[in-house]
Design a protein around this motif. Structure first.
Motif, PDB file in Angstrom:
ATOM      1  N   ALA A 201      38.335  38.587  13.332  1.00  0.00           N
ATOM      2  CA  ALA A 201      39.171  38.230  12.096  1.00  0.00           C
ATOM      3  C   ALA A 201      38.902  38.925  10.814  1.00  0.00           C
ATOM      4  CB  ALA A 201      39.383  36.906  12.039  1.00  0.00           C
ATOM      5  N   ASP A 202      39.843  39.359  10.022  1.00  0.00           N
ATOM      6  CA  ASP A 202      39.740  39.689   8.621  1.00  0.00           C
ATOM      7  C   ASP A 202      40.363  38.640   7.837  1.00  0.00           C
ATOM      8  OD1 ASP A 202      39.826  40.979   6.262  1.00  0.00           O
ATOM      9  OD2 ASP A 202      40.904  42.877   7.065  1.00  0.00           O
ATOM     10  N   PHE A 204      41.545  38.489   4.709  1.00  0.00           N
ATOM     11  CA  PHE A 204      42.025  39.523   3.780  1.00  0.00           C
ATOM     12  C   PHE A 204      42.428  38.592   2.393  1.00  0.00           C
ATOM     13  CE2 PHE A 204      45.831  38.302   6.354  1.00  0.00           C
ATOM     14  CZ  PHE A 204      46.949  38.047   5.586  1.00  0.00           C
ATOM     15  N   LYS A 205      42.824  37.410   2.238  1.00  0.00           N
ATOM     16  CA  LYS A 205      43.069  36.483   1.352  1.00  0.00           C
ATOM     17  C   LYS A 205      42.496  35.056   1.464  1.00  0.00           C
ATOM     18  CE  LYS A 205      47.434  37.739   0.854  1.00  0.00           C
ATOM     19  NZ  LYS A 205      48.841  37.805   0.014  1.00  0.00           N
ATOM     20  N   PRO A 206      42.422  34.381   0.405  1.00  0.00           N
ATOM     21  CA  PRO A 206      42.126  32.981   0.697  1.00  0.00           C
ATOM     22  C   PRO A 206      43.052  32.294   1.468  1.00  0.00           C
ATOM     23  CG  PRO A 206      41.771  33.557  -1.816  1.00  0.00           C
ATOM     24  CD  PRO A 206      42.376  34.745  -0.996  1.00  0.00           C
ATOM     25  N   GLY A 207      42.664  31.630   2.564  1.00  0.00           N
ATOM     26  CA  GLY A 207      43.464  30.839   3.586  1.00  0.00           C
ATOM     27  C   GLY A 207      44.289  31.643   4.443  1.00  0.00           C
ATOM     28  N   GLN A 208      44.131  32.929   4.550  1.00  0.00           N
ATOM     29  CA  GLN A 208      44.973  33.898   5.323  1.00  0.00           C
ATOM     30  C   GLN A 208      44.107  34.842   6.054  1.00  0.00           C
ATOM     31  OE1 GLN A 208      48.839  34.431   5.333  1.00  0.00           O
ATOM     32  NE2 GLN A 208      48.220  32.323   4.959  1.00  0.00           N
ATOM     33  N   TYR A 209      44.232  34.950   7.275  1.00  0.00           N
ATOM     34  CA  TYR A 209      43.643  35.525   8.305  1.00  0.00           C
ATOM     35  C   TYR A 209      44.124  36.587   9.088  1.00  0.00           C
ATOM     36  CZ  TYR A 209      40.348  31.751   6.871  1.00  0.00           C
ATOM     37  OH  TYR A 209      39.613  31.112   6.036  1.00  0.00           O
ATOM     38  N   ALA A 234      44.938  36.035  22.553  1.00  0.00           N
ATOM     39  CA  ALA A 234      45.941  37.001  23.047  1.00  0.00           C
ATOM     40  C   ALA A 234      47.386  36.668  23.017  1.00  0.00           C
ATOM     41  CB  ALA A 234      45.686  37.374  24.593  1.00  0.00           C
ATOM     42  N   LYS A 235      47.577  35.356  23.045  1.00  0.00           N
ATOM     43  CA  LYS A 235      48.900  34.884  22.889  1.00  0.00           C
ATOM     44  C   LYS A 235      49.517  34.935  21.538  1.00  0.00           C
ATOM     45  CE  LYS A 235      51.912  30.613  24.010  1.00  0.00           C
ATOM     46  NZ  LYS A 235      51.877  29.250  24.569  1.00  0.00           N
ATOM     47  N   ALA A 236      48.655  34.446  20.549  1.00  0.00           N
ATOM     48  CA  ALA A 236      48.851  34.727  19.093  1.00  0.00           C
ATOM     49  C   ALA A 236      49.419  35.945  18.812  1.00  0.00           C
ATOM     50  CB  ALA A 236      47.827  34.131  18.293  1.00  0.00           C
ATOM     51  N   ALA A 237      48.562  37.092  19.253  1.00  0.00           N
ATOM     52  CA  ALA A 237      48.895  38.302  18.834  1.00  0.00           C
ATOM     53  C   ALA A 237      50.153  39.056  19.392  1.00  0.00           C
ATOM     54  CB  ALA A 237      47.581  39.130  18.954  1.00  0.00           C
ATOM     55  N   GLY A 238      50.168  38.620  20.564  1.00  0.00           N
ATOM     56  CA  GLY A 238      51.432  39.125  21.453  1.00  0.00           C
ATOM     57  C   GLY A 238      51.308  40.743  21.719  1.00  0.00           C
ATOM     58  N   LYS A 239      52.379  41.187  21.236  1.00  0.00           N
ATOM     59  CA  LYS A 239      52.299  42.646  21.458  1.00  0.00           C
ATOM     60  C   LYS A 239      51.714  43.488  20.111  1.00  0.00           C
ATOM     61  CE  LYS A 239      55.995  42.750  24.766  1.00  0.00           C
ATOM     62  NZ  LYS A 239      57.578  43.485  25.009  1.00  0.00           N
ATOM     63  N   GLU A 240      51.644  42.821  19.192  1.00  0.00           N
ATOM     64  CA  GLU A 240      50.999  43.332  17.951  1.00  0.00           C
ATOM     65  C   GLU A 240      49.467  43.284  18.218  1.00  0.00           C
ATOM     66  OE1 GLU A 240      53.085  44.173  15.503  1.00  0.00           O
ATOM     67  OE2 GLU A 240      54.654  43.451  16.718  1.00  0.00           O
ATOM     68  N   ALA A 243      47.522  38.974  14.789  1.00  0.00           N
ATOM     69  CA  ALA A 243      48.350  37.833  14.259  1.00  0.00           C
ATOM     70  C   ALA A 243      47.835  37.549  12.929  1.00  0.00           C
ATOM     71  CB  ALA A 243      48.129  36.473  15.118  1.00  0.00           C
ATOM     72  N   VAL A 244      48.718  37.295  12.033  1.00  0.00           N
ATOM     73  CA  VAL A 244      48.477  36.782  10.641  1.00  0.00           C
ATOM     74  C   VAL A 244      48.549  35.465  10.933  1.00  0.00           C
ATOM     75  CG1 VAL A 244      48.669  37.003   8.214  1.00  0.00           C
ATOM     76  CG2 VAL A 244      49.004  38.962   9.693  1.00  0.00           C
ATOM     77  N   ILE A 245      47.398  34.478  10.383  1.00  0.00           N
ATOM     78  CA  ILE A 245      47.630  33.047  10.554  1.00  0.00           C
ATOM     79  C   ILE A 245      46.910  32.449   9.291  1.00  0.00           C
ATOM     80  CG2 ILE A 245      47.184  33.203  13.093  1.00  0.00           C
ATOM     81  CD1 ILE A 245      44.301  32.120  12.521  1.00  0.00           C
TER      82      ILE A 245
END
Length: 323
Positions: A201-202, A204-209, A234-240, A243-245
């Motif tokens: 995971a990255d 990239f900002k507070p509370g966002q990954y 894998a499910k969260a990312a899907g075809k991307e 996944a930004v969570i």
């Protein structure tokens, strides 16, 4: 635009049309011409290339591994190092400074044409058909694979396709086999990693990954060390690719090994202030690895025939210590 079109016309000698043979074929060298299929058709390369431009973000590594220095490259942005400074490839450049001709798909076509390349390679990229058409007017162009999503072509295939385009197929097979052996040796020496679940995971900002999916090169690298991607990731990312969570979804990265690739200042301190993160079992048991993008994270992100041995040497001790 007029200037560009004139430049393209001047530089377009040696395109994809089939020649009539004779002295030209004799000058082409052993193994040429070669044909390389890709997303936008099939490119014929008539003679051994001498001036290569790479327009994929990591394409230069396979070219360098096969003994050719590209004259033009695109930059992998945000890493704080120039293309010639990456520790896994700096020696291959021997102090040479390639011309930077763009970033991602933002290509500078006039710069590319001015370099008068005899081959353009764009494998780890998302160039459009329109951009491919512009490039192929400059020189024979090998685009990304039709068999994979953009930015998802495996490093082995990228190396072998590059080898074919350069007339160095045997050498490409050798370097691929060498890297495969390095992975096999790492798995053999570190059996404790086998089958462990992981997430990359990255923060990239507070509370966002950004949590990377199974086809991302960073994830492919970890899988090659014997680790496994959980279904939830894998499910969260899907075809991307990722996944930004938000923090509320961090449960999907409560895994055996959590790898944070950090590209922003004080990322580790910021993550450790996230109450959801500190409540994860992986955090409580200290099975988290924070890896700066510069340079180790970059080597993992590249996941190329040159960067992989370096990344193995840097990452394996971190992963085993986190256990």
């Amino acid at each position: 635009m007029t200037v560009l079109l004139l430049t393209l016309g001047l530089a377009a000698c040696g395109g994809e049309e089939t020649g009539s043979g004779g002295a030209g074929e004799a000058a082409a060298g052993a193994g040429f011409p070669v044909s390389v299929p890709h997303k936008y058709g099939t490119t014929e390369i008539k003679a051994a290339p001498e001036r290569v431009v790479t327009v994929g973000m990591t394409d230069q590594d396979a070219v360098l591994a096969l003994g050719v220095q590209p004259v033009g490259v695109v930059e992998f942005t945000g890493l704080g190092l120039s293309v010639g400074e990456y520790p896994w490839s700096a020696q291959k450049w021997q102090g040479a400074e390639p011309e930077v001709v763009g970033q991602r798909e933002d290509l500078e076509f006039e710069k590319i044409a001015a370099l008068r390349p005899d081959l353009i390679i764009g494998l780890y990229t998302g160039i459009t058909k329109a951009d491919y058409d512009k490039l192929s007017k400059i020189a024979p162009t090998v685009a990304q694979s039709a068999d994979h999503a953009d930015y998802a072509m495996p490093w082995q295939e990228m190396t072998l396709v590059t080898g074919r385009a350069l007339g160095k197929e045997a050498e490409a097979e050798e370097v691929v086999a060498g890297v495969e052996r390095a992975f096999a040796e790492a798995r053999e020496k570190n059996p404790a990693l086998a089958g462990k679940s992981f997430a990359v995971a990255d923060p990239f900002k507070p509370g966002q990954y950004a949590v990377f999916g199974p086809t991302d090169p960073k994830v492919e690298f970890m899988k090659s060390l014997g680790l496994t991607v959980p279904d939830a990731v894998a499910k969260a990312a899907g075809k991307e690719q990722a996944a930004v969570i938000g923090s509320e979804r961090l449960d999907i990265v409560d895994v055996d090994r959590l790898i944070f690739l950090t590209s922003v200042p004080d990322a580790e301190k910021t993550v450790e202030k996230d109450d959801v993160y500190t409540g994860l079992k992986v955090a409580e048991e200290d099975r988290v690895v924070f890896v700066p993008y510069n340079p180790t994270g970059a080597a993992v992100s590249f996941n190329t025939v040159l960067s992989i041995p370096y990344a193995i040497g840097q990452m394996v001790p971190l992963l085993t210590k986190a256990g």
